[in-house]
Design a protein around this motif. Sequence first.
Motif, PDB file in Angstrom:
ATOM      1  N   SER A 283     -65.454 -61.076 -20.346  1.00  0.00           N
ATOM      2  CA  SER A 283     -64.785 -61.250 -21.629  1.00  0.00           C
ATOM      3  C   SER A 283     -64.920 -62.712 -22.078  1.00  0.00           C
ATOM      4  O   SER A 283     -64.526 -63.648 -21.383  1.00  0.00           O
ATOM      5  N   GLY A 284     -65.488 -62.911 -23.244  1.00  0.00           N
ATOM      6  CA  GLY A 284     -65.653 -64.255 -23.780  1.00  0.00           C
ATOM      7  C   GLY A 284     -66.873 -64.988 -23.273  1.00  0.00           C
ATOM      8  O   GLY A 284     -67.117 -66.142 -23.676  1.00  0.00           O
ATOM      9  N   LEU A 285     -67.657 -64.355 -22.364  1.00  0.00           N
ATOM     10  CA  LEU A 285     -68.862 -64.997 -21.841  1.00  0.00           C
ATOM     11  C   LEU A 285     -70.098 -64.411 -22.520  1.00  0.00           C
ATOM     12  O   LEU A 285     -70.089 -63.283 -23.015  1.00  0.00           O
ATOM     13  N   SER A 286     -71.159 -65.173 -22.506  1.00  0.00           N
ATOM     14  CA  SER A 286     -72.377 -64.753 -23.199  1.00  0.00           C
ATOM     15  C   SER A 286     -73.226 -63.824 -22.339  1.00  0.00           C
ATOM     16  O   SER A 286     -73.051 -63.725 -21.118  1.00  0.00           O
ATOM     17  N   LYS A 287     -74.172 -63.151 -23.014  1.00  0.00           N
ATOM     18  CA  LYS A 287     -75.123 -62.311 -22.305  1.00  0.00           C
ATOM     19  C   LYS A 287     -76.004 -63.139 -21.377  1.00  0.00           C
ATOM     20  O   LYS A 287     -76.459 -62.651 -20.336  1.00  0.00           O
TER      21      LYS A 287
ATOM     22  N   ARG B 248     -75.779 -44.914  -8.278  1.00  0.00           N
ATOM     23  CA  ARG B 248     -76.992 -44.776  -9.090  1.00  0.00           C
ATOM     24  C   ARG B 248     -77.179 -46.036  -9.922  1.00  0.00           C
ATOM     25  O   ARG B 248     -76.341 -46.937  -9.919  1.00  0.00           O
ATOM     26  N   PHE B 249     -78.296 -46.104 -10.648  1.00  0.00           N
ATOM     27  CA  PHE B 249     -78.587 -47.262 -11.489  1.00  0.00           C
ATOM     28  C   PHE B 249     -77.850 -47.154 -12.826  1.00  0.00           C
ATOM     29  O   PHE B 249     -77.740 -46.070 -13.402  1.00  0.00           O
ATOM     30  N   TYR B 250     -77.351 -48.304 -13.291  1.00  0.00           N
ATOM     31  CA  TYR B 250     -76.640 -48.374 -14.569  1.00  0.00           C
ATOM     32  C   TYR B 250     -77.206 -49.525 -15.391  1.00  0.00           C
ATOM     33  O   TYR B 250     -77.541 -50.592 -14.850  1.00  0.00           O
ATOM     34  N   GLY B 251     -77.264 -49.339 -16.715  1.00  0.00           N
ATOM     35  CA  GLY B 251     -77.617 -50.427 -17.605  1.00  0.00           C
ATOM     36  C   GLY B 251     -76.453 -51.399 -17.729  1.00  0.00           C
ATOM     37  O   GLY B 251     -75.291 -51.021 -17.523  1.00  0.00           O
ATOM     38  N   ALA B 252     -76.745 -52.651 -18.079  1.00  0.00           N
ATOM     39  CA  ALA B 252     -75.694 -53.667 -18.182  1.00  0.00           C
ATOM     40  C   ALA B 252     -74.631 -53.266 -19.213  1.00  0.00           C
ATOM     41  O   ALA B 252     -73.427 -53.410 -18.970  1.00  0.00           O
ATOM     42  N   ASP B 253     -75.061 -52.763 -20.351  1.00  0.00           N
ATOM     43  CA  ASP B 253     -74.096 -52.354 -21.386  1.00  0.00           C
ATOM     44  C   ASP B 253     -73.232 -51.185 -20.905  1.00  0.00           C
ATOM     45  O   ASP B 253     -72.038 -51.103 -21.218  1.00  0.00           O
ATOM     46  N   GLU B 254     -73.839 -50.280 -20.136  1.00  0.00           N
ATOM     47  CA  GLU B 254     -73.093 -49.140 -19.595  1.00  0.00           C
ATOM     48  C   GLU B 254     -72.006 -49.617 -18.643  1.00  0.00           C
ATOM     49  O   GLU B 254     -70.883 -49.095 -18.645  1.00  0.00           O
ATOM     50  N   LEU B 255     -72.319 -50.622 -17.829  1.00  0.00           N
ATOM     51  CA  LEU B 255     -71.333 -51.170 -16.899  1.00  0.00           C
ATOM     52  C   LEU B 255     -70.173 -51.810 -17.648  1.00  0.00           C
ATOM     53  O   LEU B 255     -69.007 -51.692 -17.244  1.00  0.00           O
ATOM     54  N   LEU B 256     -70.489 -52.477 -18.755  1.00  0.00           N
ATOM     55  CA  LEU B 256     -69.433 -53.122 -19.541  1.00  0.00           C
ATOM     56  C   LEU B 256     -68.552 -52.100 -20.253  1.00  0.00           C
ATOM     57  O   LEU B 256     -67.425 -52.395 -20.646  1.00  0.00           O
TER      58      LEU B 256
END
Length: 388
Positions: free
Chosen positions: A344-348, A325-333
Motif C-alpha cells: 500500500s502506497g509503494l510503487s510497482k 500454483r503460479f499467480y500474477g502480481a496483480d492477482e496476488l494484490l
Amino acid sequence: MTYLQTHPHITFEANWVLGKDVLFMLGQCEAIIRTISEIPLPPKERQRLLLVSLRKGAQATTAIEGNTLTEEEIARIDEGESLPPSREYLEIEVKNIIEALNAIREDVILNDRSSVITPELIKNFHRFVGKNLGDHFQAIPGRFRQNNVVVGTYRPPEHTEVNHLVQRLCEWMREVFHYEEGSADFIEQVVQAIVFHVYIAWIHPFGDGNGRTARLVEFYLLLRAGLPDIASHILSNFYNNTREEYYRQLSLAGMEGDLTKFIHYAVQGFRDGLAEALSVFQNSVLQTAWKNYIYDALDSKKAQGKSKTIVKRRRNIALHFPVDRFYGADELLDREPVFIKEYSGLSKVTRARDFQELERLELIIRDGNKYKGNIRILKGMPPLRRRH
C-alpha cells in the motif's frame, strides 16, 4: 433358549481369516505409525494437531449416533463456549467423549498405565459416555441394561445374558490375544480392537451408548498398540464418513457369523486414514522448515537492502507467498491481504525489485509473468525453467 440358539454369531471363536491383502495393509499401517512417531513436530504444533485429532474423534463418534455439531462448533465448545439450552445435550455428548479420550490418553501415554479389558473397565467408559445427559441418555451410565431392547431390525441377547456374555468376551480376549503376557504383536492388537468393537455392538450390553463405548474401547486398544495420539481419530472418522457401509458391514458380519469382511473394511479405512494423517504431519513439518528457511535466507548476508524495513517486508511477503500454483502480481494484490498491506502506497518498481530479490534467493520461482513460493526447494526438486 440360550444365546447360542438365538445369536449363533456370538461364538467367542476366531471366525475370521486374515488374507494376504489384510496382512499387507496391516504391515503398511505399522510402517506408517512408525514414521508418524518419528516425525519431529514442534511442541506447539504437536499440541495443535492433538487437539484437532481429539475433536475430530469426538465429532465422528457422536455424529454416527446422530449428533449434528460441526468440527468448528466442537472446537469452540472445547475452548469454553456454550450452546443454547435447546442444544445443550449435544454439547454434553461431545464434552463427555473429549473427556474420555483425554483420560484414556493420560493413562496409556502419559502414565504408561494400561490393563486388560474387564467388564468394570467397559462400564467405566460407559460412565463417561452417559454422564450428565439425563433424559437424553436411555441408560444408567456404567450399568448393564436390565431390559430387552431392539436396535433397528436387530434384537440383541436377553438382558439376563449380558453379564455372562461380557465376562466371557473379556476372558476370550485374554485367551486369544495374550496382551497381559506381553506376546501380542501389532497385528494382533489391531485385530483385537476391531473384534472387540464388533462384539460389543452384537452383545449391546447397555440401553444406550453402546457404539460410543465400543469405539472408546477400540481407541484404548489402538493407543495401547502404539497408535500415536495425534492420529487417534482415524477409525472413528472412517466409520462416520462411511456410515452406511459401517452399519452394513456390522449387519453382514452378524448374519454370516464371520468377521473377515468387517476386519478388511476396518483395516482398509485405518490404512487410508493413517496415510492421510502422515501427509498432514509431513506437510506441517515442511511448512515449519520452509518458514525457518525463509528467516535464514532473509536474515543473512545474502539479503540485499540496507533497511531492516525492506528485509522485514520481503520476509513477510515470502512467508505468505502461495505455493500451490503460479499467480500474477496483480492477482496476488487482489487476493492476499499481506500483499495489499505491504505494498500500500509503494510503487510497482518497489514490488518488482522485491520479487527480483526473492527470486534471486530462490524463495520464489517465476513462470513467465507469474510467481509462486519455491517450497519445492526443500524437497530436493530442481526449480522450474523460467520462461521470459
